[in-house]
Design a protein around this motif. Sequence first.
Motif, PDB file in Angstrom:
ATOM      1  N   SER A  25      29.572  30.349 -15.761  1.00  0.00           N
ATOM      2  CA  SER A  25      28.413  31.047 -16.292  1.00  0.00           C
ATOM      3  C   SER A  25      27.125  30.390 -15.819  1.00  0.00           C
ATOM      4  O   SER A  25      27.117  29.258 -15.359  1.00  0.00           O
ATOM      5  N   VAL A  27      24.644  29.204 -17.465  1.00  0.00           N
ATOM      6  CA  VAL A  27      24.228  28.016 -18.204  1.00  0.00           C
ATOM      7  C   VAL A  27      24.801  26.746 -17.578  1.00  0.00           C
ATOM      8  O   VAL A  27      24.116  25.734 -17.454  1.00  0.00           O
ATOM      9  N   LEU A  28      26.058  26.827 -17.158  1.00  0.00           N
ATOM     10  CA  LEU A  28      26.688  25.630 -16.611  1.00  0.00           C
ATOM     11  C   LEU A  28      26.094  25.261 -15.255  1.00  0.00           C
ATOM     12  O   LEU A  28      26.135  24.116 -14.842  1.00  0.00           O
ATOM     13  N   VAL A  33      25.266  17.312 -16.404  1.00  0.00           N
ATOM     14  CA  VAL A  33      25.745  16.403 -17.443  1.00  0.00           C
ATOM     15  C   VAL A  33      26.002  15.042 -16.808  1.00  0.00           C
ATOM     16  O   VAL A  33      26.726  14.946 -15.819  1.00  0.00           O
ATOM     17  N   ARG A 226      19.990  15.358 -25.284  1.00  0.00           N
ATOM     18  CA  ARG A 226      19.681  16.591 -24.559  1.00  0.00           C
ATOM     19  C   ARG A 226      18.209  16.610 -24.159  1.00  0.00           C
ATOM     20  O   ARG A 226      17.339  16.369 -24.985  1.00  0.00           O
ATOM     21  N   GLN A 242      18.405  21.984 -17.789  1.00  0.00           N
ATOM     22  CA  GLN A 242      18.843  21.065 -18.838  1.00  0.00           C
ATOM     23  C   GLN A 242      19.427  19.812 -18.224  1.00  0.00           C
ATOM     24  O   GLN A 242      20.127  19.876 -17.217  1.00  0.00           O
ATOM     25  N   VAL A 244      21.784  16.657 -19.710  1.00  0.00           N
ATOM     26  CA  VAL A 244      22.466  16.151 -20.892  1.00  0.00           C
ATOM     27  C   VAL A 244      23.122  14.823 -20.566  1.00  0.00           C
ATOM     28  O   VAL A 244      23.773  14.684 -19.535  1.00  0.00           O
ATOM     29  N   LYS A 257      36.632  12.646 -17.334  1.00  0.00           N
ATOM     30  CA  LYS A 257      35.661  13.718 -17.513  1.00  0.00           C
ATOM     31  C   LYS A 257      35.117  14.217 -16.182  1.00  0.00           C
ATOM     32  O   LYS A 257      34.839  15.400 -16.035  1.00  0.00           O
ATOM     33  N   THR A 260      37.828  16.406 -14.639  1.00  0.00           N
ATOM     34  CA  THR A 260      37.972  17.726 -15.248  1.00  0.00           C
ATOM     35  C   THR A 260      36.651  18.495 -15.240  1.00  0.00           C
ATOM     36  O   THR A 260      36.544  19.539 -15.868  1.00  0.00           O
ATOM     37  N   SER A 262      33.886  17.978 -16.713  1.00  0.00           N
ATOM     38  CA  SER A 262      33.035  17.991 -17.916  1.00  0.00           C
ATOM     39  C   SER A 262      31.739  17.264 -17.620  1.00  0.00           C
ATOM     40  O   SER A 262      30.751  17.450 -18.312  1.00  0.00           O
TER      41      SER A 262
ATOM     42  N   PRO B 164      40.069  21.600 -21.181  1.00  0.00           N
ATOM     43  CA  PRO B 164      39.218  20.412 -21.281  1.00  0.00           C
ATOM     44  C   PRO B 164      39.846  19.377 -22.206  1.00  0.00           C
ATOM     45  O   PRO B 164      40.721  19.708 -23.018  1.00  0.00           O
ATOM     46  N   MET B 165      39.403  18.133 -22.094  1.00  0.00           N
ATOM     47  CA  MET B 165      40.091  17.064 -22.813  1.00  0.00           C
ATOM     48  C   MET B 165      39.233  16.369 -23.848  1.00  0.00           C
ATOM     49  O   MET B 165      39.731  15.521 -24.567  1.00  0.00           O
ATOM     50  N   SER B 166      37.954  16.702 -23.941  1.00  0.00           N
ATOM     51  CA  SER B 166      37.195  15.949 -24.930  1.00  0.00           C
ATOM     52  C   SER B 166      36.010  16.762 -25.439  1.00  0.00           C
ATOM     53  O   SER B 166      35.492  17.630 -24.743  1.00  0.00           O
ATOM     54  N   HIS B 169      32.709  21.350 -27.317  1.00  0.00           N
ATOM     55  CA  HIS B 169      32.307  22.414 -26.401  1.00  0.00           C
ATOM     56  C   HIS B 169      31.628  21.743 -25.229  1.00  0.00           C
ATOM     57  O   HIS B 169      31.255  20.572 -25.297  1.00  0.00           O
ATOM     58  N   HIS B 170      31.472  22.480 -24.130  1.00  0.00           N
ATOM     59  CA  HIS B 170      30.748  21.922 -22.995  1.00  0.00           C
ATOM     60  C   HIS B 170      29.328  21.648 -23.458  1.00  0.00           C
ATOM     61  O   HIS B 170      28.700  22.498 -24.077  1.00  0.00           O
ATOM     62  N   LEU B 171      28.812  20.465 -23.130  1.00  0.00           N
ATOM     63  CA  LEU B 171      27.528  20.059 -23.709  1.00  0.00           C
ATOM     64  C   LEU B 171      26.362  20.917 -23.232  1.00  0.00           C
ATOM     65  O   LEU B 171      25.312  20.945 -23.864  1.00  0.00           O
ATOM     66  N   LEU B 172      26.531  21.633 -22.122  1.00  0.00           N
ATOM     67  CA  LEU B 172      25.417  22.453 -21.650  1.00  0.00           C
ATOM     68  C   LEU B 172      25.242  23.702 -22.510  1.00  0.00           C
ATOM     69  O   LEU B 172      24.187  24.318 -22.503  1.00  0.00           O
ATOM     70  N   TYR B 173      26.291  24.098 -23.223  1.00  0.00           N
ATOM     71  CA  TYR B 173      26.102  25.163 -24.213  1.00  0.00           C
ATOM     72  C   TYR B 173      25.467  24.523 -25.426  1.00  0.00           C
ATOM     73  O   TYR B 173      26.041  23.625 -26.031  1.00  0.00           O
ATOM     74  N   GLU B 174      24.308  24.988 -25.771  1.00  0.00           N
ATOM     75  CA  GLU B 174      23.620  24.356 -26.896  1.00  0.00           C
ATOM     76  C   GLU B 174      23.983  25.098 -28.173  1.00  0.00           C
ATOM     77  O   GLU B 174      23.537  26.220 -28.393  1.00  0.00           O
ATOM     78  N   ILE B 175      24.821  24.478 -28.978  1.00  0.00           N
ATOM     79  CA  ILE B 175      25.266  25.139 -30.200  1.00  0.00           C
ATOM     80  C   ILE B 175      24.680  24.394 -31.392  1.00  0.00           C
ATOM     81  O   ILE B 175      25.019  23.243 -31.633  1.00  0.00           O
ATOM     82  N   TYR B 193      24.811  33.654 -23.770  1.00  0.00           N
ATOM     83  CA  TYR B 193      26.076  33.035 -23.391  1.00  0.00           C
ATOM     84  C   TYR B 193      27.027  32.863 -24.579  1.00  0.00           C
ATOM     85  O   TYR B 193      27.966  32.097 -24.522  1.00  0.00           O
ATOM     86  N   LEU B 196      30.822  33.389 -23.875  1.00  0.00           N
ATOM     87  CA  LEU B 196      31.316  32.332 -22.988  1.00  0.00           C
ATOM     88  C   LEU B 196      31.440  31.025 -23.764  1.00  0.00           C
ATOM     89  O   LEU B 196      32.411  30.282 -23.622  1.00  0.00           O
ATOM     90  N   LYS B 199      34.494  31.154 -25.999  1.00  0.00           N
ATOM     91  CA  LYS B 199      35.705  30.920 -25.219  1.00  0.00           C
ATOM     92  C   LYS B 199      35.834  29.435 -24.899  1.00  0.00           C
ATOM     93  O   LYS B 199      36.914  28.846 -25.004  1.00  0.00           O
ATOM     94  N   SER B 286      38.011  12.545 -28.200  1.00  0.00           N
ATOM     95  CA  SER B 286      36.572  12.346 -28.460  1.00  0.00           C
ATOM     96  C   SER B 286      36.010  13.454 -29.340  1.00  0.00           C
ATOM     97  O   SER B 286      34.954  14.013 -29.059  1.00  0.00           O
TER      98      SER B 286
END
Lengths: 536, 337
Positions: A25, A27-28, A33, A226, A242, A244, A257, A260, A262, B164-166, B169-175, B193, B196, B199, B286
Amino acid sequence: MRQLFYTLSMLCSIAVMLGCQKQESGVLKQGVVYCSEGNPESFNPQLTNSATTLDATARQLYNTLIKFDEEDGSITHDLASYWQVSEDGLHYTFQLRRGVQFHRTPYFIPTREFNADDVLFSFNRWRLKDHPFHDTGGGIYPFFDSVNLGENIADIVKVSDYVVRFELNQADHSFIHQLASDYSIILSEQYGTQLEVLNEFDDIDNYPIGTGPYHFVKYQKDAYIRYYANPNYWEGKPKIKQLVFDITTQSSTRLAKILTQSCDVIAYPVSSEMAILEQSEEIEVQAQPAMNTAFWAFNTIKPPFDNPKVRLALSMAVDKDSIMQAVYYGTAFPANGLLPPLSWAYNPKVKNPKYNPAMAQNLLREAGVPFGFTMNIWAMPTERPYNPNALKMAELISQDLEQIGIKVNVVSFEWTTFRRALSESKHDTVLIGWSADTPDPDSFFSPILSCSATIVGANRSVWCNQEFDDQIRLALNAKDQRARRKHYHKAQEILREEMPILPIAHSMRFQAKSTRVTNLNFSPYSGINFAKVEKH
Amino acid sequence: MFAFLLRRFNLMLSTLFIISLIGFSLGHLFPGDPVENYSGIKEFTYSEYIALTEAYKVDENLVVQYWAYIQRTFSGDLGLSLNSQTPVLDEIKQVLPATVELSVYALLIAIFIGIPLGILAGIKHKKPTDNVLYSFSIVANSIPIFWLGLLFILFLSLNFKLLPMSGRHHLLYEIPNITGFVLLDTLLLQADYKWLALKDAMSHLILPTLTLAMVPITLFLTITRSSVIQVMQTSYVKAAKTKGLSNWKLIRKHILRNALLPVLPQIALTLNTLMTSAMITEVIFSWPGIGNWLIEAIYQRDYPAIQAGLIVVATFVMFMHIIVDVLHTVLNPLIRK
């Protein structure tokens, strides 16, 4: 029953469809990161001397007046567009850049551009004891205090809104380097005034405002920091939206990480993981010789470590070759002194004591240290650029010391706690090290071994030697480089005689990043810098 | 029923008393000054110190001190974290929902997988299906969960790059943290988003939930299985069978209802083990829950946080336990005697 079957198969197919949608997407793609190795102590680099905090704040949130060029380490302009040094070396005049905006955030909206008031505010905060913000955050400014910068600045004068003059008491060669270091950042005077009115002094370090490429959004301890791109950044808006910092203390987790995806960039991959990282085609490892030294510091106010003979004996008992192999895997070269051989002030005549357990044992008995003496070695819990695995190093050293009849307890805490306990000098000996803040040789001596470093709790040996202090002070006031070199050579000889520390290694510095990320600055002269980073 | 509730209430009070005693004595037992351990303030001025000594009654005898401590705790003052200098209660409020969320999903998965499989195994008693399921449950029950978690990470995350392993959520999604439950928060999100991110959050949940659910699954499986086997041997089932009731009807009407009764209290007991296993799972993946937070507090010698964390976790587990116990009694009157 049939109905149940239908519902189940429907659910399954939906799940499969969801799984197939593997496009990335927006955003990613618009964010990076960075898996960093620890919590920052503060969001103001003036208050710390830890590289973790510098990496997280200095080049992301702030600018300095002048900075080191990323390629060759020469001094170049940042917020000062031009500067001039008077002939006697006592006056430094800076012409400030116009049109620089401070961060616009929910907690602060600037109404004026950067000018001379901000420079005065930023420097006076740590320089003047009666400044309203001086005692905010503890009132200790480790870097400035240890190099005695405050005492040498006689005055800072606002000549006009865009011209500032620094007046020194004595000519000082390292002054310009100190001004270019990551610590000499510029804060907003207007924000300070706002906080003063609200009586929320602490916010200046917790909710930072600067002129840098990113502005602060949120920090959750042990989890993440952030930042958003600063749309008004004077060097041009960053390419990503962004940034992070994913705080991941374990290096194996950071490795997983980045594998994978991340994380896009990871801090300090350790030597033993290099092989795995190099196998992957999507990951790029960057390496460079760094200005750093790992050393073993003896607490010289605790007997028997107050005796130079004991310190020499312990130094002789350590087998440095096995450390180079088992801890660094060939990614470092052995140290002979605190200063790396890269430096122009390096003294090639000074050599570390040779590995000689028999002689070490004799020296110890002469000094009256009994057989079976117990001591502790504090080992850093986290990997640093100069030392990828202090715990392993501590174990190797304790095996060596067992040979000469000394029992060792290895001690370790979480990093922030560890540093706090160290500045209270509770240790016998500690495995730690130093990454230089500036390429100037003084940044290896004054900040960590001078008497003033002892006072602020940055001297891990708690060692205060008048002769040594005189030499480094004379070097700073010397006329030319040759005269300075002479004093630094002498200072290194004193260190070899007194052995407050045993230098162990100069390590390469590493960083691993995904190949999708480009234009990431990786410079030996300052902390990590994401200003120009791009993601594809 | 009233007497029963009274007994439970009494049990709750006495347990709370013991927990608070432990929490109180920790403040004195930890190294350092009790005032610092209780308040979590690192640097006091002299007058602050005196004021706190007064408020905590540290100069007086232990009973008075304990009373002051109880009053503080009930008013929600658990001190500051030594490390971050923010109120411990705020930190707990931030991390506890993550743990509850993980445990609830794990429990649901365990119920929806473990019980049906247990019924299946019970009905097919002494047939291959039963043998396979029963051996699976024994094997799965004996695998330590930290090892299972690492295996999942090794194969599903690192080798096949499926999940994913830790983190949550992916940190770029700001929740934003509104309810503290990541799925709910993502649903409340106002951004393009949103789906996404949902998911992404789901995919982050899979591995920790499965890891955590593994032991309860096997537990429910074996208990349901043995209970079904027992019910199958009763004469009323045999009678229904001889009357020619269809298999499905027999299971639904006679076996299920009777076999599930002993499983219910097990669900309550599992909640306790879930809380402790959740801590291990959180560290491996984590997951920013209370387990991860407590372990970090222990590493950092953060005494107020350790002390408050213990109290909150113990109280929470006990409340859940008693609630389920009461519910169970309401549902099954036989137990009350």
